[in-house]
Design an enzyme around this catalytic site. Structure first.
Site, PDB file in Angstrom:
ATOM      1  N   GLU A  73      27.418  27.142   3.980  1.00  0.00           N
ATOM      2  CA  GLU A  73      26.704  27.851   5.045  1.00  0.00           C
ATOM      3  C   GLU A  73      27.165  27.422   6.433  1.00  0.00           C
ATOM      4  OE1 GLU A  73      25.314  30.252   3.912  1.00  0.00           O
ATOM      5  OE2 GLU A  73      23.759  29.893   2.409  1.00  0.00           O
ATOM      6  N   TYR A 119      -0.636  25.825  16.471  1.00  0.00           N
ATOM      7  CA  TYR A 119       0.620  25.088  16.368  1.00  0.00           C
ATOM      8  C   TYR A 119       1.779  25.962  15.920  1.00  0.00           C
ATOM      9  CZ  TYR A 119       0.470  20.320  17.935  1.00  0.00           C
ATOM     10  OH  TYR A 119       0.493  19.220  18.732  1.00  0.00           O
TER      11      TYR A 119
END
Ligand code: 13P
Length: 206
Positions: A73, A119
């Site tokens: 990747e 959050y």
């Protein structure tokens, strides 16, 4: 400095493995070194047993400099670093709840998670969905390059999350928050959720 960053990558990998965020040889981590090269986890390595001196050091052009063979990747990590000079670290996992989410049909591709906790907004902001391509495909790199400026977190369909940070610590914290948020989504799926209002979301944005 490079030595400390290598040690930090090893301990982040171990933490992910110990907490069950990564199993087998799934996932990869990278960071931008002070000399401009990229340090990344080698292909097929287990995040639980990385070795600092064997991490792959790669040029921005994708040539291997030292270490074990680079992740398949690496192209998408490099594509993001080229587009985002502010990005110094990238985490890619196949963590359970985010990967489960990536397999659902009918997601909002602009932002998969409608905010219901502060959050998520503060650490992640939003997470677009990107189309499925097989792991290691250059199409993943092309798609991420195209969308890199839209967000700091992306979900690859039927695959898993990619999270960017100004540091590895920031990327890891955002990934943790994201995985926990995905878990909460599944816990709450049959419940009547109170989502944050537009005003509540705007006061959280930096
Ligand atoms: P690598 O072992 O080549 O890094 O690939 C793991 C992975 O997570 C593929 O998406």
């Amino acid at each position: 400095m490079e030595r400390e960053l290598r040690e930090q990558m090893v301990s982040c990998g171990a933490s992910y493995y110990q907490r069950g965020y990564s199993v087998g040889s799934a996932g990869n981590l990278s960071l931008r070194l002070p000399d401009g090269h990229i340090l990344a986890t080698p292909t097929n390595s287990c995040l639980g047993s990385l070795q600092a001196e064997r991490l792959s050091k790669v040029t921005m052009a994708g040539e291997q400099v030292t270490g074990d063979r680079m992740s398949k990747e690496i192209a998408f990590h490099l594509a993001i670093y080229r587009q985002r000079p502010d990005c110094n670290a990238i985490v890619h996992l196949h963590s359970t709840y985010l990967t489960a989410l990536s397999c659902l049909d009918g997601l909002d591709p602009e932002n998969i998670i409608r905010p219901f906790t502060p959050y998520y907004v503060m650490k992640v902001g939003k997470m677009p969905l990107l189309p499925y391509f097989k792991p290691g495909s250059i199409r993943i790199a092309e798609t991420l390059a195209q969308h890199a400026h839209e967000a700091n977190a992306f979900l690859l369909a039927n695959h898993g999350p990619v999270v960017l940070g100004t540091s590895l610590t920031e990327a890891v914290n955002a990934m943790d928050e994201l995985e926990e948020t995905a878990k909460l989504m599944f816990l709450l799926k049959d419940s009547n959720v109170r989502y944050l209002t537009e005003a509540e979301v705007s006061e959280l944005r930096p």
